[in-house]
Design an enzyme around this catalytic site. Structure first.
Site, mmCIF file in Angstrom:
data_model
loop_
_atom_site.group_PDB
_atom_site.id
_atom_site.type_symbol
_atom_site.label_atom_id
_atom_site.label_comp_id
_atom_site.label_asym_id
_atom_site.label_seq_id
_atom_site.Cartn_x
_atom_site.Cartn_y
_atom_site.Cartn_z
ATOM 1 C CG HIS A 71 58.687 -8.023 9.777
ATOM 2 N ND1 HIS A 71 60.002 -7.775 10.101
ATOM 3 C CD2 HIS A 71 58.806 -8.446 8.384
ATOM 4 C CE1 HIS A 71 60.486 -7.384 8.915
ATOM 5 N NE2 HIS A 71 60.081 -7.815 7.844
ATOM 6 C CD GLU A 72 57.027 -11.174 5.840
ATOM 7 O OE1 GLU A 72 56.562 -10.679 4.685
ATOM 8 O OE2 GLU A 72 58.201 -11.223 6.209
ATOM 9 C CG HIS A 75 56.282 -6.514 4.214
ATOM 10 N ND1 HIS A 75 57.150 -5.298 4.302
ATOM 11 C CD2 HIS A 75 56.971 -7.402 5.223
ATOM 12 C CE1 HIS A 75 58.397 -5.539 4.963
ATOM 13 N NE2 HIS A 75 58.427 -6.771 5.073
ATOM 14 C CG ASP A 165 61.997 -6.435 4.724
ATOM 15 O OD1 ASP A 165 61.285 -7.232 3.750
ATOM 16 O OD2 ASP A 165 61.526 -6.711 5.765
#
Length: 219
Positions: A71-72, A75, A165
């Site tokens: 997930h990170e 980004h 987020d």
């Protein structure tokens, strides 16, 4: 030293914070204690399962944080593609944090939303494995719960509670119309409202993780 570098991806160190030494065993114990009702909910007979509850607790706890890392990383990779510098990704007690330099309002919304998109993609991918790869009950069980975990991560992160987020997307959009200072002020006010709500729900349900999240958001 409060964190350790696990791996590097495109020069970005992915680090494990010392708080994971508390979080992973905690999640492992919670999952292990709920293993039998979890297996029934996923549609499996207890007799079908091979791995013991504690092993599944450890595997799913580690799988959860591997998914948080992806997930990170979503980004971080979009930020790198946009010409930003990513100092590090740190996995910690309440999830993960990507340290991105030079992020502006015009990029913040798109960079923030890609994390939940990655989590939704993982949820669909694992659910497909659960439905269509009927090879081994234990494997299907793992796919089912990794799908559920990623769906929860995606939905929770889309809440407009800065610095989640969804709150960062909100701030990015507001900053384009109101300017950075005013946009941040409005996003922070909304985030604090969610923090109070999470605190109340966590207090009533005795959910320690939700209480910690509420303090994190408020701070």
């Amino acid at each position: 030293m409060d964190s350790w570098t696990l791996i590097r991806n495109r020069g970005v160190p992915i680090r494990a914070h010392i708080t994971l030494l508390i979080e992973i065993p905690y999640f492992a114990l919670v999952i292990a204690s709920q293993f039998f009702p979890m297996a029934v909910l996923a549609g499996f007979e207890i007799e079908e399962m091979v791995l013991p509850p504690m092993v599944w607790g450890i595997l799913l706890a580690m799988g959860l944080f591997a998914c948080v890392a992806l997930h990170e990383l979503g980004h971080a990779l979009l930020a790198l593609r946009s010409g930003k510098k990513v100092r590090s990704i740190t996995l910690m007690l309440l999830g993960g944090v990507s340290q991105i330099e030079g992020e502006t309002a015009s990029h913040e919304a798109s960079i923030a939303v890609v994390g939940p998109i990655v989590s939704f993609f993982l949820a669909v991918l694992f659910y497909a494995g659960y439905r269509f790869l009927d090879v081994w009950p234990d494997l299907s069980f793992g796919f089912f719960y990794l799908s559920q975990f990623n769906a929860m991560i995606a939905v929770f992160n889309l809440l407009p509670a800065f610095p989640l987020d969804g709150g960062r997307v909100l701030r990015g959009l507001l900053s384009r119309r109101l300017g950075p200072e005013r946009g941040t002020s409005v996003a922070v006010t909304i985030g604090k409202s969610f923090a109070f709500l999470f605190f109340l729900v966590g207090l009533l349900s005795l959910n320690m993780i939700l209480l910690l999240i509420s303090v994190f958001i408020y701070m």
